[in-house]
Write a protein that holds these residues in place. Structure first.
Motif, mmCIF file in Angstrom:
data_model
loop_
_atom_site.group_PDB
_atom_site.id
_atom_site.type_symbol
_atom_site.label_atom_id
_atom_site.label_comp_id
_atom_site.label_asym_id
_atom_site.label_seq_id
_atom_site.Cartn_x
_atom_site.Cartn_y
_atom_site.Cartn_z
ATOM 1 N N LEU A 164 -14.348 4.950 6.874
ATOM 2 C CA LEU A 164 -14.356 3.489 6.883
ATOM 3 C C LEU A 164 -15.773 3.025 7.202
ATOM 4 O O LEU A 164 -16.313 3.342 8.261
ATOM 5 C CB LEU A 164 -13.378 2.965 7.939
ATOM 6 N N GLY A 183 -5.323 2.376 10.550
ATOM 7 C CA GLY A 183 -5.837 3.294 9.532
ATOM 8 C C GLY A 183 -5.251 4.687 9.655
ATOM 9 O O GLY A 183 -5.087 5.403 8.661
ATOM 10 N N SER A 187 -7.231 0.853 1.650
ATOM 11 C CA SER A 187 -7.739 0.864 3.018
ATOM 12 C C SER A 187 -8.658 -0.325 3.273
ATOM 13 O O SER A 187 -8.587 -0.958 4.326
ATOM 14 C CB SER A 187 -8.490 2.165 3.299
ATOM 15 N N THR A 245 0.827 -1.204 0.000
ATOM 16 C CA THR A 245 0.000 0.000 0.000
ATOM 17 C C THR A 245 0.860 1.252 0.000
ATOM 18 O O THR A 245 0.638 2.176 -0.786
ATOM 19 C CB THR A 245 -0.948 0.005 1.219
ATOM 20 N N LEU A 255 -10.630 10.077 5.824
ATOM 21 C CA LEU A 255 -10.733 8.708 5.325
ATOM 22 C C LEU A 255 -11.892 8.076 6.075
ATOM 23 O O LEU A 255 -11.864 7.974 7.302
ATOM 24 C CB LEU A 255 -9.437 7.938 5.578
ATOM 25 N N PHE A 305 -2.386 6.273 7.448
ATOM 26 C CA PHE A 305 -2.630 6.878 6.135
ATOM 27 C C PHE A 305 -2.887 8.375 6.213
ATOM 28 O O PHE A 305 -3.027 9.030 5.191
ATOM 29 C CB PHE A 305 -3.807 6.213 5.446
ATOM 30 N N ALA A 314 -14.534 2.001 1.779
ATOM 31 C CA ALA A 314 -13.860 3.201 2.273
ATOM 32 C C ALA A 314 -14.045 4.327 1.266
ATOM 33 O O ALA A 314 -14.169 4.087 0.062
ATOM 34 C CB ALA A 314 -12.372 2.946 2.494
#
Length: 160
Positions: free
Chosen positions: A138, A154, A36, A11, A136, A157, A45
């Motif tokens: 989720l 998470g 993600s 990633t 971001l 990121f 996501a």
């Protein structure tokens, strides 16, 4: 089958490679969202970048087409976990979308997300240096809330 450590490393490599001279923010956000889901094991996501005031310059990418539309609409509605997370610049822990507080705070967002089959959501701030530039989001379809470990992972990121 790759290990969780390998997926995380892959990633970071993929995200770093997408930050070249001709940076494509929409493509980057979509890539971030897809990775993600893979790394964190969530249902979907959405990555949201706010480039102007009050949602007018919002860009989004998502692992699911309905989620991308949801996040763009939420920016126009000035509601939803991405909006709240971006404004506060802080983690929004896992919330059930059918709970009274979520339905009250995010009436349009909660209804649309549930119609897409999601039952819970969390949001992590995205930052450029120390400034919140988006979130971001989720989303989960499982009844088990997202753990503190998933949210901590998470959060790695947040600086991309």
């Amino acid at each position: 089958m790759s290990t969780p450590d390998q997926r995380l490393a892959d990633t970071f490599v993929a995200l770093a490679q997408s930050q070249g001279d001709a940076f494509d923010s929409a493509g980057f956000l979509t890539k971030l969202a897809h990775h993600s889901v893979e790394v964190l094991g969530v249902g979907a996501a959405g990555a949201v970048l706010v480039t102007a005031n009050e949602g007018k310059g919002t860009q989004a990418g998502a692992s699911h087409p309905g989620v991308e539309r949801l996040e763009l609409d939420a920016a126009c509605w000035l509601e939803g976990p991405s909006y709240d997370c971006h404004c506060a610049g802080e983690l929004l822990t896992d919330s059930a979308l059918d709970e009274p507080q979520a339905r009250s705070c995010w009436p349009q967002y909660s209804a649309r997300a549930q119609a897409l089959g999601f039952i819970g959501v969390a949001a992590l701030p995205l930052r450029c240096q120390d400034e919140s530039v988006g979130a971001l989001v989720l989303l989960r379809k499982e009844s088990i809330s997202l753990s503190a470990d998933v949210l901590a992972l998470g959060s790695v990121f947040k600086g991309f």
